[in-house]
Design a protein around this motif. Structure first.
Motif, PDB file in Angstrom:
ATOM      1  N   ALA A   1     -41.682  18.510  58.639  1.00 34.56           N
ATOM      2  CA  ALA A   1     -40.527  17.688  58.297  1.00 34.56           C
ATOM      3  C   ALA A   1     -40.753  16.986  56.957  1.00 34.56           C
ATOM      4  O   ALA A   1     -41.897  16.647  56.608  1.00 34.56           O
ATOM      5  N   PRO A   2     -39.705  16.777  56.175  1.00 33.81           N
ATOM      6  CA  PRO A   2     -39.869  16.062  54.910  1.00 33.81           C
ATOM      7  C   PRO A   2     -40.127  14.576  55.150  1.00 33.81           C
ATOM      8  O   PRO A   2     -39.728  14.012  56.181  1.00 33.81           O
ATOM      9  N   GLY A   3     -40.803  13.947  54.200  1.00 29.60           N
ATOM     10  CA  GLY A   3     -41.085  12.517  54.314  1.00 29.60           C
ATOM     11  C   GLY A   3     -41.104  11.860  52.946  1.00 29.60           C
ATOM     12  O   GLY A   3     -41.303  12.518  51.921  1.00 29.60           O
ATOM     13  N   ALA A   4     -40.866  10.565  52.936  1.00 33.03           N
ATOM     14  CA  ALA A   4     -40.878   9.817  51.674  1.00 33.03           C
ATOM     15  C   ALA A   4     -41.241   8.367  51.970  1.00 33.03           C
ATOM     16  O   ALA A   4     -40.912   7.832  53.041  1.00 33.03           O
ATOM     17  N   LYS A   5     -41.921   7.749  51.016  1.00 33.72           N
ATOM     18  CA  LYS A   5     -42.319   6.350  51.182  1.00 33.72           C
ATOM     19  C   LYS A   5     -42.283   5.667  49.825  1.00 33.72           C
ATOM     20  O   LYS A   5     -42.936   6.104  48.877  1.00 33.72           O
ATOM     21  N   PHE A   6     -41.449   4.615  49.737  1.00 31.35           N
ATOM     22  CA  PHE A   6     -41.291   3.864  48.494  1.00 31.35           C
ATOM     23  C   PHE A   6     -41.725   2.418  48.708  1.00 31.35           C
ATOM     24  O   PHE A   6     -41.383   1.806  49.719  1.00 31.35           O
ATOM     25  N   GLU A   7     -42.454   1.895  47.746  1.00 29.54           N
ATOM     26  CA  GLU A   7     -42.879   0.493  47.821  1.00 29.54           C
ATOM     27  C   GLU A   7     -42.051  -0.335  46.842  1.00 29.54           C
ATOM     28  O   GLU A   7     -42.029  -0.064  45.641  1.00 29.54           O
ATOM     29  N   TRP A   8     -41.382  -1.347  47.401  1.00 34.23           N
ATOM     30  CA  TRP A   8     -40.611  -2.276  46.588  1.00 34.23           C
ATOM     31  C   TRP A   8     -41.337  -3.614  46.546  1.00 34.23           C
ATOM     32  O   TRP A   8     -42.255  -3.873  47.326  1.00 34.23           O
ATOM     33  N   ALA A   9     -40.886  -4.474  45.679  1.00 37.15           N
ATOM     34  CA  ALA A   9     -41.523  -5.790  45.556  1.00 37.15           C
ATOM     35  C   ALA A   9     -41.383  -6.596  46.839  1.00 37.15           C
ATOM     36  O   ALA A   9     -42.209  -7.472  47.124  1.00 37.15           O
TER      37      ALA A   9
END
Length: 239
Positions: free
Chosen positions: A76-84
């Motif tokens: 499965a596709p995955g994504a992880k973004f870090e914001w302030a």
């Protein structure tokens, strides 16, 4: 690609992109982003994929991520973004949180919000170039463009049908008039009446032909006979 986040918080890291677009497993190894950062790469190396995932995160759109699953991938596709102010992660089914309102100014944004006539027609030759700004305006412009195609298709079909009608019914000179005719309630009586007149005149012509050998027979009006024949043919052809 240009990003704008309402509220002032900024994107710090693309922590990971897994089995999405052209990325099998992307890890963010560069320094954290600042308020002004640049992502650059050659065409076809994933810039549009990053834009699409950021837009999907802003509205928690799982379908947009699944649609960009890497070809031939079994995972499965995955994504992880870090914001302030936190992390937004897609686990293969859904987003963990919404990072808030985010505007991505890329090609997809242009296509959604700016309509530019793509073909050179008589109308845009007159108007030079048609440009419509705004998502609703773009939708309406696309609907109009599709209606134009439908109208041209229907007109072509109508011309073909008119040609077929005239070929099968030579007496029809105007298809519009042909379909506007109403069949009289006494049509059978009219046909029978004119048919009797034709038969009567033919009999008179035969009598004249036989009697002519002996002289003295009056010649029938051949013009009237031809007119009667044309009248019957016209009635039969019209209905």
């Amino acid at each position: 690609m240009r990003l704008r986040r309402l509220g002032g918080e900024v994107l710090l890291k693309l922590q990971s992109l897994v089995e999405v677009g052209r990325f099998s497993a992307l890890k963010h190894k560069a320094p954290r982003f600042t308020r002004l950062s640049l992502i650059y790469a050659r065409n076809g190396h994933g810039k549009s994929t990053v834009c699409a995932l950021l837009r999907a995160a802003s509205v928690r759109d799982a379908a947009a991520v699944l649609a960009r699953k890497r070809l031939a991938s079994r995972n499965a596709p995955g994504a992880k973004f870090e914001w302030a102010d936190g992390t937004a992660e897609f686990d293969g089914r859904q987003w963990s949180t919404c990072p808030g309102a985010l505007h991505v100014f890329d090609q997809d944004y242009v296509e959604r919000n700016v309509h530019v006539a793509g073909s050179v027609t008589r109308d845009n030759k007159r108007q030079l170039l048609q440009v419509i700004v705004g998502q609703r305006g773009v939708e309406l412009a696309q609907n109009i463009a599709q209606l134009d195609v439908d109208v041209r298709t229907a007109s072509t079909r109508l011309s073909e049908l008119e040609r077929l009608i005239k070929a099968s019914q030579p007496v029809v000179t105007s298809v519009e008039a042909y379909f506007s005719y109403e069949i009289p309630v006494d049509i059978e009586e009219q046909i029978a009446s004119h048919s009797r007149a034709v038969i009567r005149d033919f009999r008179a012509l035969n009598e004249y032909t036989r009697a002519n050998h002996h002289g003295g027979a009056s010649r029938p009006d051949q013009d009237a006979l031809r007119a009667q024949c044309r009248r019957v043919v016209s009635i039969l052809g019209r209905y």
